[in-house]
Design a protein around this motif. Structure first.
Motif, PDB file in Angstrom:
ATOM      1  N   GLY A 154      -2.264   0.946  15.034  1.00 14.86           N
ATOM      2  CA  GLY A 154      -3.194   0.346  15.966  1.00 14.86           C
ATOM      3  C   GLY A 154      -4.505  -0.090  15.360  1.00 14.86           C
ATOM      4  O   GLY A 154      -5.545  -0.107  16.041  1.00 14.86           O
ATOM      5  N   MET A 155      -4.460  -0.468  14.077  1.00 16.26           N
ATOM      6  CA  MET A 155      -5.673  -0.932  13.404  1.00 16.26           C
ATOM      7  C   MET A 155      -5.470  -2.348  12.876  1.00 16.26           C
ATOM      8  O   MET A 155      -4.360  -2.744  12.522  1.00 16.26           O
ATOM      9  CB  MET A 155      -6.029  -0.002  12.240  1.00 16.26           C
ATOM     10  CG  MET A 155      -6.382   1.409  12.668  1.00 16.26           C
ATOM     11  SD  MET A 155      -6.826   2.458  11.256  1.00 16.26           S
ATOM     12  CE  MET A 155      -5.232   2.650  10.472  1.00 16.26           C
ATOM     13  N   VAL A 156      -6.553  -3.106  12.826  1.00 15.87           N
ATOM     14  CA  VAL A 156      -6.513  -4.465  12.289  1.00 15.87           C
ATOM     15  C   VAL A 156      -6.574  -4.400  10.767  1.00 15.87           C
ATOM     16  O   VAL A 156      -7.450  -3.740  10.202  1.00 15.87           O
ATOM     17  CB  VAL A 156      -7.691  -5.294  12.816  1.00 15.87           C
ATOM     18  CG1 VAL A 156      -7.728  -6.674  12.152  1.00 15.87           C
ATOM     19  CG2 VAL A 156      -7.602  -5.442  14.331  1.00 15.87           C
ATOM     20  N   SER A 157      -5.662  -5.073  10.111  1.00 12.01           N
ATOM     21  CA  SER A 157      -5.763  -5.258   8.664  1.00 12.01           C
ATOM     22  C   SER A 157      -6.600  -6.510   8.447  1.00 12.01           C
ATOM     23  O   SER A 157      -6.105  -7.625   8.530  1.00 12.01           O
ATOM     24  CB  SER A 157      -4.376  -5.432   8.034  1.00 12.01           C
ATOM     25  OG  SER A 157      -4.502  -5.699   6.648  1.00 12.01           O
ATOM     26  N   ALA A 158      -7.882  -6.317   8.195  1.00  6.65           N
ATOM     27  CA  ALA A 158      -8.799  -7.445   8.077  1.00  6.65           C
ATOM     28  C   ALA A 158      -9.134  -7.716   6.624  1.00  6.65           C
ATOM     29  O   ALA A 158      -8.593  -8.643   6.013  1.00  6.65           O
ATOM     30  CB  ALA A 158     -10.060  -7.181   8.899  1.00  6.65           C
ATOM     31  N   TYR A 159     -10.017  -6.916   6.047  1.00 11.32           N
ATOM     32  CA  TYR A 159     -10.404  -7.128   4.653  1.00 11.32           C
ATOM     33  C   TYR A 159      -9.171  -7.104   3.737  1.00 11.32           C
ATOM     34  O   TYR A 159      -9.034  -7.943   2.842  1.00 11.32           O
ATOM     35  CB  TYR A 159     -11.383  -6.045   4.200  1.00 11.32           C
ATOM     36  CG  TYR A 159     -12.706  -6.067   4.904  1.00 11.32           C
ATOM     37  CD1 TYR A 159     -13.738  -6.900   4.476  1.00 11.32           C
ATOM     38  CD2 TYR A 159     -12.929  -5.252   6.010  1.00 11.32           C
ATOM     39  CE1 TYR A 159     -14.967  -6.906   5.121  1.00 11.32           C
ATOM     40  CE2 TYR A 159     -14.158  -5.261   6.667  1.00 11.32           C
ATOM     41  CZ  TYR A 159     -15.170  -6.086   6.222  1.00 11.32           C
ATOM     42  OH  TYR A 159     -16.378  -6.100   6.856  1.00 11.32           O
ATOM     43  N   GLU A 160      -8.281  -6.148   3.967  1.00  5.44           N
ATOM     44  CA  GLU A 160      -7.113  -6.010   3.094  1.00  5.44           C
ATOM     45  C   GLU A 160      -6.241  -7.268   3.122  1.00  5.44           C
ATOM     46  O   GLU A 160      -5.829  -7.778   2.075  1.00  5.44           O
ATOM     47  CB  GLU A 160      -6.283  -4.792   3.523  1.00  5.44           C
ATOM     48  CG  GLU A 160      -7.004  -3.471   3.390  1.00  5.44           C
ATOM     49  CD  GLU A 160      -7.824  -3.100   4.629  1.00  5.44           C
ATOM     50  OE1 GLU A 160      -8.291  -1.956   4.701  1.00  5.44           O
ATOM     51  OE2 GLU A 160      -7.995  -3.967   5.515  1.00  5.44           O
ATOM     52  N   SER A 161      -5.950  -7.756   4.332  1.00  2.00           N
ATOM     53  CA  SER A 161      -5.089  -8.932   4.424  1.00  2.00           C
ATOM     54  C   SER A 161      -5.761 -10.180   3.879  1.00  2.00           C
ATOM     55  O   SER A 161      -5.096 -11.091   3.382  1.00  2.00           O
ATOM     56  CB  SER A 161      -4.645  -9.152   5.882  1.00  2.00           C
ATOM     57  OG  SER A 161      -5.750  -9.400   6.712  1.00  2.00           O
ATOM     58  N   MET A 162      -7.098 -10.217   3.938  1.00  2.00           N
ATOM     59  CA  MET A 162      -7.815 -11.358   3.360  1.00  2.00           C
ATOM     60  C   MET A 162      -7.663 -11.377   1.843  1.00  2.00           C
ATOM     61  O   MET A 162      -7.465 -12.439   1.234  1.00  2.00           O
ATOM     62  CB  MET A 162      -9.290 -11.301   3.764  1.00  2.00           C
ATOM     63  CG  MET A 162      -9.519 -11.573   5.245  1.00  2.00           C
ATOM     64  SD  MET A 162     -11.206 -11.169   5.764  1.00  2.00           S
ATOM     65  CE  MET A 162     -11.127 -11.592   7.501  1.00  2.00           C
ATOM     66  N   ARG A 220      -4.010 -13.671  -2.945  1.00  2.00           N
ATOM     67  CA  ARG A 220      -3.299 -13.214  -4.136  1.00  2.00           C
ATOM     68  C   ARG A 220      -1.798 -13.491  -4.089  1.00  2.00           C
ATOM     69  O   ARG A 220      -1.103 -13.264  -5.072  1.00  2.00           O
ATOM     70  CB  ARG A 220      -3.508 -11.705  -4.344  1.00  2.00           C
ATOM     71  CG  ARG A 220      -4.948 -11.263  -4.570  1.00  2.00           C
ATOM     72  CD  ARG A 220      -5.553 -11.851  -5.825  1.00  2.00           C
ATOM     73  NE  ARG A 220      -4.959 -11.377  -7.042  1.00  2.00           N
ATOM     74  CZ  ARG A 220      -5.483 -10.432  -7.841  1.00  2.00           C
ATOM     75  NH1 ARG A 220      -6.619  -9.847  -7.513  1.00  2.00           N
ATOM     76  NH2 ARG A 220      -4.886 -10.097  -8.952  1.00  2.00           N
ATOM     77  N   MET A 221      -1.304 -13.943  -2.948  1.00  2.00           N
ATOM     78  CA  MET A 221       0.138 -14.186  -2.817  1.00  2.00           C
ATOM     79  C   MET A 221       0.377 -15.248  -1.759  1.00  2.00           C
ATOM     80  O   MET A 221      -0.547 -15.581  -0.997  1.00  2.00           O
ATOM     81  CB  MET A 221       0.873 -12.884  -2.460  1.00  2.00           C
ATOM     82  CG  MET A 221       0.457 -12.249  -1.159  1.00  2.00           C
ATOM     83  SD  MET A 221       1.394 -10.721  -0.764  1.00  2.00           S
ATOM     84  CE  MET A 221       0.825  -9.592  -2.030  1.00  2.00           C
ATOM     85  N   PRO A 222       1.582 -15.826  -1.693  1.00  2.00           N
ATOM     86  CA  PRO A 222       1.863 -16.823  -0.657  1.00  2.00           C
ATOM     87  C   PRO A 222       1.579 -16.267   0.738  1.00  2.00           C
ATOM     88  O   PRO A 222       1.775 -15.079   1.006  1.00  2.00           O
ATOM     89  CB  PRO A 222       3.364 -17.097  -0.852  1.00  2.00           C
ATOM     90  CG  PRO A 222       3.616 -16.782  -2.296  1.00  2.00           C
ATOM     91  CD  PRO A 222       2.728 -15.625  -2.615  1.00  2.00           C
ATOM     92  N   HIS A 223       1.121 -17.163   1.622  1.00  2.00           N
ATOM     93  CA  HIS A 223       0.677 -16.727   2.953  1.00  2.00           C
ATOM     94  C   HIS A 223       1.758 -15.948   3.690  1.00  2.00           C
ATOM     95  O   HIS A 223       1.479 -14.895   4.291  1.00  2.00           O
ATOM     96  CB  HIS A 223       0.256 -17.934   3.796  1.00  2.00           C
ATOM     97  CG  HIS A 223      -0.176 -17.565   5.181  1.00  2.00           C
ATOM     98  ND1 HIS A 223      -1.464 -17.188   5.486  1.00  2.00           N
ATOM     99  CD2 HIS A 223       0.531 -17.476   6.341  1.00  2.00           C
ATOM    100  CE1 HIS A 223      -1.540 -16.896   6.779  1.00  2.00           C
ATOM    101  NE2 HIS A 223      -0.346 -17.063   7.314  1.00  2.00           N
ATOM    102  N   GLY A 224       2.973 -16.441   3.659  1.00  2.00           N
ATOM    103  CA  GLY A 224       4.054 -15.767   4.381  1.00  2.00           C
ATOM    104  C   GLY A 224       4.311 -14.361   3.868  1.00  2.00           C
ATOM    105  O   GLY A 224       4.621 -13.446   4.641  1.00  2.00           O
ATOM    106  N   GLU A 225       4.189 -14.172   2.552  1.00  2.00           N
ATOM    107  CA  GLU A 225       4.389 -12.843   1.981  1.00  2.00           C
ATOM    108  C   GLU A 225       3.250 -11.913   2.377  1.00  2.00           C
ATOM    109  O   GLU A 225       3.465 -10.740   2.705  1.00  2.00           O
ATOM    110  CB  GLU A 225       4.480 -12.932   0.457  1.00  2.00           C
ATOM    111  CG  GLU A 225       5.685 -13.704  -0.051  1.00  2.00           C
ATOM    112  CD  GLU A 225       6.991 -12.937   0.139  1.00  2.00           C
ATOM    113  OE1 GLU A 225       6.952 -11.726   0.425  1.00  2.00           O
ATOM    114  OE2 GLU A 225       8.062 -13.572  -0.004  1.00  2.00           O
TER     115      GLU A 225
END
Length: 256
Positions: free
Chosen positions: A136-144, A149-154
């Motif tokens: 129940g947490m947003v992956s914000a900084y990490e996903s940015m 560093r990798m293709p968007h879909g990955e």
């Protein structure tokens, strides 16, 4: 001390180790402060020209923030303090090359460090995942960081699948997130060999290249990070509900 550093003056390489293997090298508040202070110390150490970053033990490189850490937050939803936002080398103005050597799990807040490493070498038993959405947490900084560093879909799949799936070292290598695979236990040696080569080159040219590469990304990342606190404030479940989910979910995962 939760972070140890070994400097080799002859080669100009320092090996920085997250040293909390009993906590899977999770980062509590003192460790976060140690990391930030160490990167700033290394800025002024001219005997260090390249850095290898790794984690102690075989089970994990880093599993993000230590859930036992109590992070006081202001009452306003417009102000959110992130204790990991300044644990990386670039966040502390270190423009010496940093190579990450990963074995075992690297998840969640580990991507603050991997996102600011110049490249990543992984053991074949390494695995990458982001547990935020599961709890129940947003992956914000990490996903940015991941999205750069990798293709968007990955990046999207890794961030959205939570604990249900882990990206294998082989898959991370195939998509370019990892630059080299090593036998388990050989990842630090492989990273040190690269660091020694880089450290043997003229220092100003190396650091200028690190800075140039980062300049191509920091504008986008800076704008994205400026919006991250709002996404977290809007999307995160209350802390007590997150704790309930942590206690309740013990589902398996699959490796890809």
């Amino acid at each position: 001390m939760s972070v140890r550093v070994a400097r080799e003056k002859e080669t100009g390489v320092a090996v920085v180790t997250l040293d909390r293997p009993e906590r899977l090298n999770a980062i509590d508040l003192p460790t976060a402060a140690e990391l930030a202070a160490l990167w700033r110390e290394l800025r002024f150490d001219d005997t260090v020209r390249a850095v290898v970053l790794t984690g102690a033990g075989e089970r994990a490189f880093c599993t993000g923030i230590d859930r036992s850490a109590e992070v006081a937050q202001p009452s306003s939803p417009y102000s959110t303090d992130d204790p990991l936002v300044s644990i990386g080398p670039k966040a502390n103005d270190l423009w010496k090359p940093v190579i990450a050597a990963v074995r075992g799990m690297a998840c969640g807040g580990a991507f603050y460090l991997l996102g600011e490493a110049d490249f990543v070498i992984a053991a074949e038993d390494a695995a990458f995942f982001d547990p935020h959405t599961t709890y129940g947490m947003v992956s914000a900084y990490e996903s940015m960081y991941l999205a750069l560093r990798m293709p968007h879909g990955e990046a999207a799949r890794l961030a959205l699948m939570g604990t249900a799936e882990r990206m294998s070292a082989r898959r991370a290598y195939e998509i370019g997130f990892v630059s080299e695979l090593a036998a388990p236990g050989g990842e630090v040696g492989a990273a040190v060999r690269c660091a020694e080569t880089i450290a043997s080159f003229p220092t100003a040219a190396v650091q200028g290249t690190v800075r140039s590469l980062w300049a191509a990304r920091e504008g986008v990342l800076g704008q994205a990070h400026s919006r991250a606190p709002a996404f977290v404030a809007l999307g995160n479940l209350p802390p007590d509900r997150q704790t309930e989910l942590f206690a309740a979910r013990r589902s398996g995962y699959r490796l890809r």
